[in-house]
Design an enzyme around this catalytic site. Sequence first.
Site, PDB file in Angstrom:
ATOM      1  N   GLN A  76       0.819  -1.216   0.000  1.00  0.00           N
ATOM      2  CA  GLN A  76       0.000   0.000   0.000  1.00  0.00           C
ATOM      3  C   GLN A  76       0.851   1.265   0.000  1.00  0.00           C
ATOM      4  OE1 GLN A  76      -0.491  -2.633   2.083  1.00  0.00           O
ATOM      5  NE2 GLN A  76      -2.656  -2.873   2.616  1.00  0.00           N
TER       6      GLN A  76
ATOM      7  N   ASP B  39      -6.839   1.198  12.560  1.00  0.00           N
ATOM      8  CA  ASP B  39      -8.076   0.499  12.227  1.00  0.00           C
ATOM      9  C   ASP B  39      -8.955   0.294  13.451  1.00  0.00           C
ATOM     10  OD1 ASP B  39      -8.268  -0.921   9.260  1.00  0.00           O
ATOM     11  OD2 ASP B  39      -6.276  -0.236   9.814  1.00  0.00           O
TER      12      ASP B  39
ATOM     13  N   ASN C  65      -3.263  -1.490  13.757  1.00  0.00           N
ATOM     14  CA  ASN C  65      -3.058  -0.863  12.450  1.00  0.00           C
ATOM     15  C   ASN C  65      -2.352  -1.878  11.553  1.00  0.00           C
ATOM     16  OD1 ASN C  65      -3.318   1.513  10.765  1.00  0.00           O
ATOM     17  ND2 ASN C  65      -1.099   1.704  10.882  1.00  0.00           N
TER      18      ASN C  65
END
Length: 348
Positions: free
Chosen positions: A199, A240, A250
């Site tokens: 990502q 998250d 996370n």
Amino acid sequence: MKPTDLAFDTVRAVLWDGTSLKLLDQRRLPRETVYLDIPDVGAAADAIREMVVRGAPAIGITAAYGVVLAARRLPADTPDWLDALTPDLERLAASRPTAVNLFWALARMKSVIGQVGADLPARLEAEARRIHEDDLADNRRMGELGAALMDPAEAVLTHCNTGSLATGGYGTALGVIRSAYGQQRIKKVYADETRPWLQGARLTAWELVQDGIPVDLICEGAAASLMRSGRVGWVVVGADRIAANGDTANKIGTYALAVLARHHGVRFMVVAPTSTIDMDTPDGAGIPIEERPVSEVLGLAGQPVAAEGAGAWNPAFDVTPAELIDAIVTEKGVVERPDRAKMTALMK
């Protein structure tokens, strides 16, 4: 809104025009920029699970619009809307278990379903739009608060993707970075690759390039040397799920960065809206950690890279203990050196 908000904020991952939902297919970035039509709630759940859309706030927004699509397929005289929509709510809830924003958004939509009144689909759409618009406003607020913590430095390091691609716009950690760069508090950004989905390489680097913010990509293994060099003033990440004591789940690799940052005297910032804070989970031990297919580790870009017969372990997230976090930045304010008492005070 300040001019810098617009100057460094051009990307949108979730588009809603009043009749249809379109999602930027993040699996195909940076090679292709393709928006997928999402015709129904099943497609919305699949898009979340298959990582067409990712990032906790963007997942919650997508789920909210998914509920709208589900309601629109039902007859106007449906006798029990909640009963009719419960399978769709459950399908969306099962799509990604770690992102608490998903459950928060679904709870808001479920609350609307339970209210008496005419034209439920229209009321659900209004609520989904509010969730989307509030997220963007909250991100800009967090950008200001987080940037204000930073003394001028050469650069910051970030992990995974926490920008417009992961939210309703502007971003959480990348929102802070956008704000800090616009104020000339930092000169550049280091983004680590973030295996196995890359990502950082595919999304964060692409997003920053689109907005004209200088970015250098590093392998995760280079993070310690980068911190030791003195070029990085902060590590800035998203979340998250944040537990009641400040423990933070996370993207996998966040915990390692926090340990390295503490060793090297680099400050560590978590940026997330209060919708990411789960006060019903006492600490990080209670956060469910999604495990994804081992093929994601054993291959790269669809090609095998590991020896045949090798196994893999592929947790999607890890938990950073609160004691390694210097600041949690939310739209309601900043919690420095978080603990249960400070988190409780924030959420009152």
